[in-house]
Design a protein around this motif. Structure first.
Motif, PDB file in Angstrom:
ATOM      1  N   UNK A  42       9.540  39.494  33.318  1.00  0.00           N
ATOM      2  CA  UNK A  42       9.982  38.217  33.873  1.00  0.00           C
ATOM      3  C   UNK A  42       8.930  37.215  33.392  1.00  0.00           C
ATOM      4  N   UNK A  43       9.346  36.287  32.521  1.00  0.00           N
ATOM      5  CA  UNK A  43       8.421  35.308  31.938  1.00  0.00           C
ATOM      6  C   UNK A  43       9.062  33.923  31.953  1.00  0.00           C
ATOM      7  N   UNK A  44       8.308  32.930  31.497  1.00  0.00           N
ATOM      8  CA  UNK A  44       8.841  31.572  31.418  1.00  0.00           C
ATOM      9  C   UNK A  44       9.004  30.967  32.798  1.00  0.00           C
ATOM     10  N   UNK A  45      10.053  30.149  32.950  1.00  0.00           N
ATOM     11  CA  UNK A  45      10.329  29.501  34.242  1.00  0.00           C
ATOM     12  C   UNK A  45      11.245  30.399  35.073  1.00  0.00           C
ATOM     13  N   UNK A  46      10.768  30.773  36.235  1.00  0.00           N
ATOM     14  CA  UNK A  46      11.564  31.562  37.164  1.00  0.00           C
ATOM     15  C   UNK A  46      11.031  31.317  38.570  1.00  0.00           C
ATOM     16  N   UNK A  47      11.900  31.486  39.552  1.00  0.00           N
ATOM     17  CA  UNK A  47      11.527  31.237  40.946  1.00  0.00           C
ATOM     18  C   UNK A  47      10.999  32.524  41.563  1.00  0.00           C
ATOM     19  N   UNK A  48       9.799  32.460  42.098  1.00  0.00           N
ATOM     20  CA  UNK A  48       9.135  33.649  42.647  1.00  0.00           C
ATOM     21  C   UNK A  48       9.634  33.905  44.071  1.00  0.00           C
ATOM     22  N   UNK A  49      10.179  35.108  44.305  1.00  0.00           N
ATOM     23  CA  UNK A  49      10.589  35.465  45.671  1.00  0.00           C
ATOM     24  C   UNK A  49       9.393  36.014  46.453  1.00  0.00           C
ATOM     25  N   UNK A  50       9.531  36.154  47.773  1.00  0.00           N
ATOM     26  CA  UNK A  50       8.405  36.657  48.566  1.00  0.00           C
ATOM     27  C   UNK A  50       8.061  38.120  48.295  1.00  0.00           C
ATOM     28  N   UNK A  51       9.026  38.881  47.754  1.00  0.00           N
ATOM     29  CA  UNK A  51       8.784  40.317  47.546  1.00  0.00           C
ATOM     30  C   UNK A  51       9.300  40.755  46.187  1.00  0.00           C
ATOM     31  N   UNK A  52       8.473  41.509  45.457  1.00  0.00           N
ATOM     32  CA  UNK A  52       8.827  42.000  44.121  1.00  0.00           C
ATOM     33  C   UNK A  52       8.527  43.487  44.060  1.00  0.00           C
ATOM     34  N   UNK A  53       9.465  44.247  43.484  1.00  0.00           N
ATOM     35  CA  UNK A  53       9.265  45.675  43.240  1.00  0.00           C
ATOM     36  C   UNK A  53       9.214  45.885  41.729  1.00  0.00           C
ATOM     37  N   UNK A  54       8.175  46.547  41.231  1.00  0.00           N
ATOM     38  CA  UNK A  54       8.017  46.766  39.795  1.00  0.00           C
ATOM     39  C   UNK A  54       7.809  48.252  39.509  1.00  0.00           C
ATOM     40  N   UNK A  55       8.761  48.843  38.768  1.00  0.00           N
ATOM     41  CA  UNK A  55       8.692  50.258  38.393  1.00  0.00           C
ATOM     42  C   UNK A  55       8.456  50.338  36.887  1.00  0.00           C
ATOM     43  N   UNK A  56       7.285  50.838  36.486  1.00  0.00           N
ATOM     44  CA  UNK A  56       6.902  50.835  35.078  1.00  0.00           C
ATOM     45  C   UNK A  56       7.754  51.670  34.151  1.00  0.00           C
ATOM     46  N   UNK A  57       8.175  52.850  34.602  1.00  0.00           N
ATOM     47  CA  UNK A  57       8.962  53.737  33.741  1.00  0.00           C
ATOM     48  C   UNK A  57       8.217  54.074  32.464  1.00  0.00           C
ATOM     49  N   UNK A  58       8.972  54.251  31.341  1.00  0.00           N
ATOM     50  CA  UNK A  58       8.373  54.554  30.042  1.00  0.00           C
ATOM     51  C   UNK A  58       8.113  53.296  29.224  1.00  0.00           C
ATOM     52  N   UNK A  59       8.755  52.196  29.575  1.00  0.00           N
ATOM     53  CA  UNK A  59       8.622  50.963  28.805  1.00  0.00           C
ATOM     54  C   UNK A  59       7.676  49.944  29.413  1.00  0.00           C
ATOM     55  N   UNK A  60       7.359  50.077  30.667  1.00  0.00           N
ATOM     56  CA  UNK A  60       6.441  49.162  31.327  1.00  0.00           C
ATOM     57  C   UNK A  60       7.112  47.911  31.871  1.00  0.00           C
ATOM     58  N   UNK A  61       6.410  47.231  32.762  1.00  0.00           N
ATOM     59  CA  UNK A  61       6.880  45.984  33.364  1.00  0.00           C
ATOM     60  C   UNK A  61       5.798  44.932  33.207  1.00  0.00           C
TER      61      UNK A  61
END
Length: 196
Positions: A85-104
């Protein structure tokens, strides 16, 4: 008997964060034309000197709820190809990030954020999670399980007034978690986009 908890809640002392939230809501209401500048000025004065929740509540009662429903968290799954998630985006209060094999990769440098706190739950898995934050943002990683990959926090750890705190929880897994400021290439790209 049921009115007593509500009455005592109103008597609770207001914190700086409580006052800031009301000030922000008042400014937004003025920007939307729901209150005029004279009323904004008057209400801001009352908000900044309020000592209790009971004094703050009437200042925004006619403007809607001060705390909006956070809704569903933003969920990013790295999978095989990765997610970002890059550039202009609206940040929510909660984010879940699962790296997997490709990364986040979560880049907050140009994101729109009016929150004082953002909860980022990570499961770095194999490829890891990278959090790119603007200078002045602070990351609280005390509740993060370092796993095999560990944590690399390349920020100063100092927070500028009015900037958010990222509460990073979860596990660094095998890929690890990196928290850093934008690098030279990212800063150049940002300047180029701003000059358009």
């Amino acid at each position: 008997m049921t009115a007593e908890p509500a009455r005592s809640a109103g008597r609770m002392r207001a914190s700086d964060a409580d006052r800031e939230a009301v000030v922000e809501q008042l400014r937004e209401a003025a920007a939307e034309g729901r209150i005029d500048l004279e009323e904004l000025d008057e209400r801001l004065g009352l908000a900044l000197t309020a000592k209790t929740h009971a004094e703050l509540a009437p200042l925004t009662d006619d403007l809607g709820p001060a705390v909006l429903d956070p809704g569903e968290p933003l969920t990013l799954k790295g999978g095989i190809h990765g997610a970002q998630r890059t550039g202009r985006w609206k940040v929510p209060p909660r984010i879940l990030a699962y790296g997997g094999l490709g990364g986040v990769r979560l880049d907050f440098a140009r994101a729109e954020c009016r929150l004082r706190e953002i909860e980022v739950e990570v499961d770095a898995q194999m490829a890891g999670v990278v959090l790119v934050v603007p200078v002045g943002w602070k990351a609280d990683t005390d509740a993060l399980d370092l796993g095999f990959g560990g944590l690399k926090d390349k920020t100063s750890g100092e927070r500028l007034p009015g900037t958010p705190v990222l509460r990073v929880t979860g596990s660094c897994g095998a890929g690890g978690v990196v928290i850093r400021y934008p690098n030279l290439r990212e800063r150049r790209k940002q300047r180029k986009e701003l000059s358009r």
